[in-house]
Design a protein around this motif. Structure first.
Motif, PDB file in Angstrom:
ATOM      1  N   SER A  95      10.026  27.396  47.910  1.00  0.00           N
ATOM      2  CA  SER A  95       8.693  27.013  47.060  1.00  0.00           C
ATOM      3  C   SER A  95       9.234  27.074  45.266  1.00  0.00           C
ATOM      4  O   SER A  95       8.277  26.572  44.505  1.00  0.00           O
ATOM      5  CB  SER A  95       7.730  28.100  47.142  1.00  0.00           C
ATOM      6  OG  SER A  95       8.424  29.465  47.350  1.00  0.00           O
ATOM      7  N   ALA A  96      10.167  28.018  45.103  1.00  0.00           N
ATOM      8  CA  ALA A  96      10.596  28.106  43.620  1.00  0.00           C
ATOM      9  C   ALA A  96      11.217  26.899  43.175  1.00  0.00           C
ATOM     10  O   ALA A  96      11.392  26.687  41.741  1.00  0.00           O
ATOM     11  CB  ALA A  96      11.576  29.205  43.572  1.00  0.00           C
ATOM     12  N   SER A  97      11.777  25.955  43.938  1.00  0.00           N
ATOM     13  CA  SER A  97      12.522  24.852  43.276  1.00  0.00           C
ATOM     14  C   SER A  97      11.897  23.720  44.052  1.00  0.00           C
ATOM     15  O   SER A  97      12.998  22.708  44.540  1.00  0.00           O
ATOM     16  CB  SER A  97      13.880  24.874  43.525  1.00  0.00           C
ATOM     17  OG  SER A  97      14.476  25.222  44.631  1.00  0.00           O
ATOM     18  N   THR A  98      10.727  23.416  44.327  1.00  0.00           N
ATOM     19  CA  THR A  98      10.185  22.067  45.254  1.00  0.00           C
ATOM     20  C   THR A  98      10.366  20.871  44.582  1.00  0.00           C
ATOM     21  O   THR A  98      10.599  20.013  45.202  1.00  0.00           O
ATOM     22  CB  THR A  98       8.645  22.347  45.560  1.00  0.00           C
ATOM     23  OG1 THR A  98       8.074  22.640  44.102  1.00  0.00           O
ATOM     24  CG2 THR A  98       8.549  23.606  46.491  1.00  0.00           C
ATOM     25  N   ASP A  99      10.450  21.050  43.171  1.00  0.00           N
ATOM     26  CA  ASP A  99      10.452  19.596  42.601  1.00  0.00           C
ATOM     27  C   ASP A  99      11.912  18.966  42.742  1.00  0.00           C
ATOM     28  O   ASP A  99      11.997  17.728  42.883  1.00  0.00           O
ATOM     29  CB  ASP A  99       9.939  19.676  41.047  1.00  0.00           C
ATOM     30  CG  ASP A  99       8.534  19.892  40.705  1.00  0.00           C
ATOM     31  OD1 ASP A  99       7.721  19.185  40.480  1.00  0.00           O
ATOM     32  OD2 ASP A  99       8.178  21.351  41.034  1.00  0.00           O
ATOM     33  N   GLU A 100      12.794  20.062  42.480  1.00  0.00           N
ATOM     34  CA  GLU A 100      14.155  19.606  42.655  1.00  0.00           C
ATOM     35  C   GLU A 100      14.463  19.308  43.829  1.00  0.00           C
ATOM     36  O   GLU A 100      15.429  18.379  44.246  1.00  0.00           O
ATOM     37  CB  GLU A 100      15.111  20.488  42.045  1.00  0.00           C
ATOM     38  CG  GLU A 100      15.140  20.962  40.394  1.00  0.00           C
ATOM     39  CD  GLU A 100      14.012  21.698  39.915  1.00  0.00           C
ATOM     40  OE1 GLU A 100      13.128  22.129  41.127  1.00  0.00           O
ATOM     41  OE2 GLU A 100      13.849  22.139  39.049  1.00  0.00           O
ATOM     42  N   ALA A 101      13.846  19.837  44.851  1.00  0.00           N
ATOM     43  CA  ALA A 101      14.167  19.525  46.409  1.00  0.00           C
ATOM     44  C   ALA A 101      13.612  18.174  46.888  1.00  0.00           C
ATOM     45  O   ALA A 101      14.304  17.864  47.839  1.00  0.00           O
ATOM     46  CB  ALA A 101      13.607  20.798  47.278  1.00  0.00           C
ATOM     47  N   VAL A 102      12.648  17.505  46.279  1.00  0.00           N
ATOM     48  CA  VAL A 102      12.069  16.275  46.724  1.00  0.00           C
ATOM     49  C   VAL A 102      12.322  15.317  45.764  1.00  0.00           C
ATOM     50  O   VAL A 102      12.102  14.012  46.266  1.00  0.00           O
ATOM     51  CB  VAL A 102      10.535  16.675  46.926  1.00  0.00           C
ATOM     52  CG1 VAL A 102      10.164  17.589  47.965  1.00  0.00           C
ATOM     53  CG2 VAL A 102       9.714  16.775  45.672  1.00  0.00           C
ATOM     54  N   SER A 103      12.538  15.443  44.603  1.00  0.00           N
ATOM     55  CA  SER A 103      12.693  14.401  43.494  1.00  0.00           C
ATOM     56  C   SER A 103      13.841  14.513  42.436  1.00  0.00           C
ATOM     57  O   SER A 103      14.083  15.860  42.089  1.00  0.00           O
ATOM     58  CB  SER A 103      11.345  14.144  42.950  1.00  0.00           C
ATOM     59  OG  SER A 103      11.393  13.106  41.693  1.00  0.00           O
ATOM     60  N   GLU A 104      14.297  13.282  42.048  1.00  0.00           N
ATOM     61  CA  GLU A 104      15.236  13.503  41.090  1.00  0.00           C
ATOM     62  C   GLU A 104      14.368  13.805  39.463  1.00  0.00           C
ATOM     63  O   GLU A 104      13.150  13.419  39.518  1.00  0.00           O
ATOM     64  CB  GLU A 104      15.976  12.038  40.621  1.00  0.00           C
ATOM     65  CG  GLU A 104      17.175  12.033  41.992  1.00  0.00           C
ATOM     66  CD  GLU A 104      18.186  12.933  42.062  1.00  0.00           C
ATOM     67  OE1 GLU A 104      18.313  13.292  40.744  1.00  0.00           O
ATOM     68  OE2 GLU A 104      18.692  13.224  42.941  1.00  0.00           O
ATOM     69  N   PRO A 105      15.029  14.085  38.519  1.00  0.00           N
ATOM     70  CA  PRO A 105      14.325  14.096  37.253  1.00  0.00           C
ATOM     71  C   PRO A 105      13.487  12.800  36.826  1.00  0.00           C
ATOM     72  O   PRO A 105      14.139  11.688  37.223  1.00  0.00           O
ATOM     73  CB  PRO A 105      15.133  14.798  36.216  1.00  0.00           C
ATOM     74  CG  PRO A 105      16.254  15.232  36.901  1.00  0.00           C
ATOM     75  CD  PRO A 105      16.416  14.532  38.321  1.00  0.00           C
ATOM     76  N   PHE A 106      12.693  12.633  36.124  1.00  0.00           N
ATOM     77  CA  PHE A 106      11.999  11.424  35.297  1.00  0.00           C
ATOM     78  C   PHE A 106      13.119  11.014  34.699  1.00  0.00           C
ATOM     79  O   PHE A 106      13.689  11.348  33.583  1.00  0.00           O
ATOM     80  CB  PHE A 106      10.685  11.984  34.660  1.00  0.00           C
ATOM     81  CG  PHE A 106      10.076  10.624  33.992  1.00  0.00           C
ATOM     82  CD1 PHE A 106       9.581   9.774  34.559  1.00  0.00           C
ATOM     83  CD2 PHE A 106      10.261  10.564  32.676  1.00  0.00           C
ATOM     84  CE1 PHE A 106       8.888   8.526  34.014  1.00  0.00           C
ATOM     85  CE2 PHE A 106       9.769   9.478  31.789  1.00  0.00           C
ATOM     86  CZ  PHE A 106       9.142   8.403  32.673  1.00  0.00           C
ATOM     87  N   ASN A 107      13.024   9.555  34.650  1.00  0.00           N
ATOM     88  CA  ASN A 107      13.975   8.779  33.895  1.00  0.00           C
ATOM     89  C   ASN A 107      13.246   7.501  33.515  1.00  0.00           C
ATOM     90  O   ASN A 107      12.881   6.501  34.184  1.00  0.00           O
ATOM     91  CB  ASN A 107      15.464   8.215  34.789  1.00  0.00           C
ATOM     92  CG  ASN A 107      16.379   7.791  33.929  1.00  0.00           C
ATOM     93  OD1 ASN A 107      16.401   7.782  32.813  1.00  0.00           O
ATOM     94  ND2 ASN A 107      17.518   7.086  34.561  1.00  0.00           N
ATOM     95  N   TYR A 108      13.083   7.472  32.246  1.00  0.00           N
ATOM     96  CA  TYR A 108      12.086   6.353  31.635  1.00  0.00           C
ATOM     97  C   TYR A 108      12.992   5.054  31.560  1.00  0.00           C
ATOM     98  O   TYR A 108      14.310   4.960  31.151  1.00  0.00           O
ATOM     99  CB  TYR A 108      11.692   6.722  30.286  1.00  0.00           C
ATOM    100  CG  TYR A 108      11.232   5.571  29.557  1.00  0.00           C
ATOM    101  CD1 TYR A 108       9.758   4.955  30.062  1.00  0.00           C
ATOM    102  CD2 TYR A 108      11.551   5.085  28.317  1.00  0.00           C
ATOM    103  CE1 TYR A 108       9.447   4.015  29.201  1.00  0.00           C
ATOM    104  CE2 TYR A 108      11.109   4.021  27.450  1.00  0.00           C
ATOM    105  CZ  TYR A 108       9.860   3.438  28.177  1.00  0.00           C
ATOM    106  OH  TYR A 108       9.305   2.428  27.419  1.00  0.00           O
TER     107      TYR A 108
END
Length: 680
Positions: free
Chosen positions: A601-614
């Motif tokens: 739960s503390a790192s959910t974004d990193e677990a499901v998705s790469e960083p935003f790349n424009y």
């Protein structure tokens, strides 16, 4: 007679006639009787003549047979054959048209029969808590924990207990996020002061009547209906992050203002921005072009100026002031507005107003930089400047607006040789202010709540679009109200701790390669500046010990951060961020149970998705029956062909098929009948 019979037999056996010449009268009189066979014999023994093939070979034969074999029967048959075909196809076309029209009319009748059917609403289920919410929070305001439409039917009930996703705003970023989220993922609530979303790139066209404002808007309720979401017509004014409460201000029909709290599990801030004032006094006399209301106000002022200028009682000096249009800002919005005003004068004003009005029109673009469209390539800027010069649009570059008055604008220029500052005045009754962006009031409030938010124009977010300083994974921000962090040196200690394998406080080359990978994940925009890994390491290893200490690393990361350019505040950036965040929120909802089971739960974004790349897909601008494009390293400039390409791109980017149809109709109406010059 025998000779004549032989000739007839040979002609009947031949496929085509090949007579070289006709016998003279004297030869016929001496060798044969003056007897011409009847037409029935010629038709029975002579094949039809192919005039197109042999007319040049034996013209005498044509004369011989003109009275017999090539006369009316074949022509009549041919005409009958063609006539019957034409009649058949005409009947088929008429039948198809009638059938198609009947189907369309029948479909309309059937649609109306279902659309306008009577619906009886009895015993609508509404929770008492929705009609009489309890009070709470720091200000003891009503807490809208249950909304009025949550129990309308079975579908909203199914999402009523889902995590609460609140999206503040209704612009490009918010709509893109709504379109990427799947139904049933969240209990979605949109908070917006407007009940519609606007296609802002075409607002300059709406400001002069090229298109209707109705063609640029789509109801937010229709967009969120797919998600069975709710809309609150209000303005976000404050945020209580500890209690996950969003404070909203609503206005009643009597003008009274009421505030309430809206709970959330995840909050997306997409409120956009406002125009930057740059400390210039008198901006209350200027127009801006960010909303539909702005476009309508501009259109009314432009038409009012022309109507007053055409009156006999208007003096020459006053007429020229009324027909002087000043645009402050040489970016895409300012350039497109100046181009649209020029098109209005050239295509409609000159036809329906006194010619003297068109003669006295003057358009001025005041730009603080050396060139207009300075964010585009040099070739595009030069092309636009040459186009404006041919159209007698005055470009005032390297100038700064000092103050704006109701009847004139004051700007200053600096002499490049002497450095002296000169002051200039432009009499006008129309000023458009389009020079940069500033924080929305709600954005400024959120920024003030977080101590590490130091940016002056936007909220700073990380590469996952999470607001820096807010509880991790609770608050996101997208669009013009945000800027993605570009400072790498702020992560120095964290990067060293992750890469320093031998814990000696220094980074060797192998550890530097690990650090580079971590930097690219944290700040993807730095990747283009980290291609030459070895060269950077050797360049900043000042003591040549094949290791980078903390001071050397700080200088290196500081230099990299200074080279990173922040993303522009454009619709393209907001749209891509919205799609990215909507997709990520869907993944978080789909994998919620798995993430909780694995304590991620503390790192959910990193677990499901790469960083935003424009990914920059290109820039475009309209410059008056012409357009310019910038697609990566390629630039495309042109007249009508480029203009239609510009229209095609904007047409395809519309929110719905309804707005696409309306926009196409507007362009057709403008092309056939011109713009609507009535003041509404």
């Amino acid at each position: 007679m025998e000779m004549w019979n032989d000739i007839m037999r040979s002609l009947s056996r031949a496929k085509y006639y090949r007579l070289s010449r006709l016998p003279t009268r004297s030869e016929r009189d001496s060798s044969m009787p003056t007897l011409i066979p009847p037409r029935s014999i010629l038709r029975s023994h002579c094949p039809p003549l192919r005039v197109g093939v042999h007319s040049r070979q034996f013209p005498h034969s044509l004369r011989f047979l003109s009275a017999s074999s090539t006369s009316t029967p074949n022509d009549s048959n041919r005409f009958l054959r063609y006539g019957s075909k034409a009649a058949k196809y005409s009947a088929f076309t008429c039948f198809s048209a009638v059938l198609g029209l009947s189907v369309v009319v029948g479909g309309v009748f059937i649609h109306d029969a279902f659309t306008y059917s009577n619906r009886h609403i009895d015993r609508v289920p509404v929770s008492p808590l929705a009609l009489h919410p309890e009070c709470g929070g720091p200000k003891n305001l009503p807490v809208a924990s249950v909304l009025v439409g949550d129990e309308d039917d079975g579908v909203p009930v199914a999402v009523k207990d889902k995590p609460r996703l609140v999206i503040v705003g209704g612009g490009w970023g918010a709509v893109s996020a709504l379109q990427a989220i799947h139904p049933g993922d969240y209990h979605v609530t949109v908070v917006s002061p407007d009940t519609f979303t606007t296609f802002t790139p075409l607002l300059p066209s709406a400001a002069v009547g090229t298109v209707s404002v109705r063609s640029l808007v789509e109801s937010l309720r229709k967009i969120i209906a797919r998600l069975h979401g709710q809309l609150i017509n209000g303005r976000a004014v404050d945020l209580v992050m500890t209690d996950r409460l969003l404070e909203i201000e609503t206005v009643s029909t009597s003008g009274e203002r009421h505030n309430l709290y809206l709970p959330y599990d995840k909050l997306v801030i997409a409120v956009g921005s406002v125009s930057s004032t740059h400390g210039v006094p008198g901006l209350e006399h200027c127009f801006q072009l960010k909303t539909v209301a702005d476009a309508q106000s501009i259109r009314r002022r432009i038409l009012d100026n022309f109507e007053i200028a055409s009156l006999p009682s208007t003096s020459e000096e006053e007429r020229k002031r009324l027909l002087s249009f000043v645009v402050c800002g040489g970016g895409p919005t300012g350039v497109e507005t100046a181009a649209e005003i020029y098109d209005l004068c050239q295509e409609d004003i000159i036809n329906y107003f006194p010619k003297l009005c068109r003669k006295d029109v003057s358009i001025h673009v005041v730009q603080s930089r050396e060139h207009i469209l300075n964010t585009y390539s040099e070739a595009i800027s030069k092309f636009a400047e040459d186009k404006f010069q041919r159209d007698d649009v005055e470009l005032v570059t390297s100038a700064r607006v000092r103050e704006v008055h109701p009847d004139h604008v004051v700007y200053t220029t600096r002499d490049p040789q002497t450095g002296e500052i000169a002051e200039h005045t432009i009499p006008t009754n129309f000023v458009l202010w389009s020079t940069g962006i500033a924080m929305n009031p709600f954005t400024a409030r959120v920024s003030s709540l977080l101590p590490n938010q130091v940016h002056k124009k936007a909220i700073e977010v990380d590469a996952h679009l999470r607001v820096k300083g807010a509880p991790l994974g609770d608050v996101y921000a997208i669009g013009d109200c945000t800027t993605i962090e570009t400072s790498v040196v702020s992560h120095l200690l964290e990067l060293v701790e992750e890469a320093d394998r031998n814990q000696d406080g220094k980074i060797d080359f192998d550890e530097w390669e690990i650090m580079v990978k971590r930097i690219k994940k944290k700040i993807p925009m730095a990747a283009s500046h980290l291609k030459k890994v070895r060269a950077l390491f050797d360049l900043y290893d000042s003591d040549a010990d094949n290791k980078l200490n903390l001071n050397e690393l700080a200088v290196l990361l500081q230099e990299i951060g200074n080279k990173i350019t922040a993303l522009p505040a454009t619709a393209q950036v907001a749209s891509q961020q919205g799609k990215y965040l909507g997709h990520k929120l869907h993944l978080l909802a789909a994998k919620r149970d798995t993430l909780l089971a694995n304590d991620l739960s503390a790192s959910t974004d990193e677990a499901v998705s790469e960083p935003f790349n424009y990914r920059h897909l290109g820039s475009l601008a309209y410059i008056g029956n012409a357009a310019v494009f910038e697609l990566g390293k390629l630039s495309f400039m042109g007249g009508l062909a480029a203009m239609y390409a510009w229209r095609s791109i904007y047409w395809s980017e519309q929110v719905s098929m309804r707005t696409r149809a309306l926009l196409m109709i507007d362009w057709i109406v403008r092309g056939v009948w011109g713009r609507d010059l009535s003041r509404l």
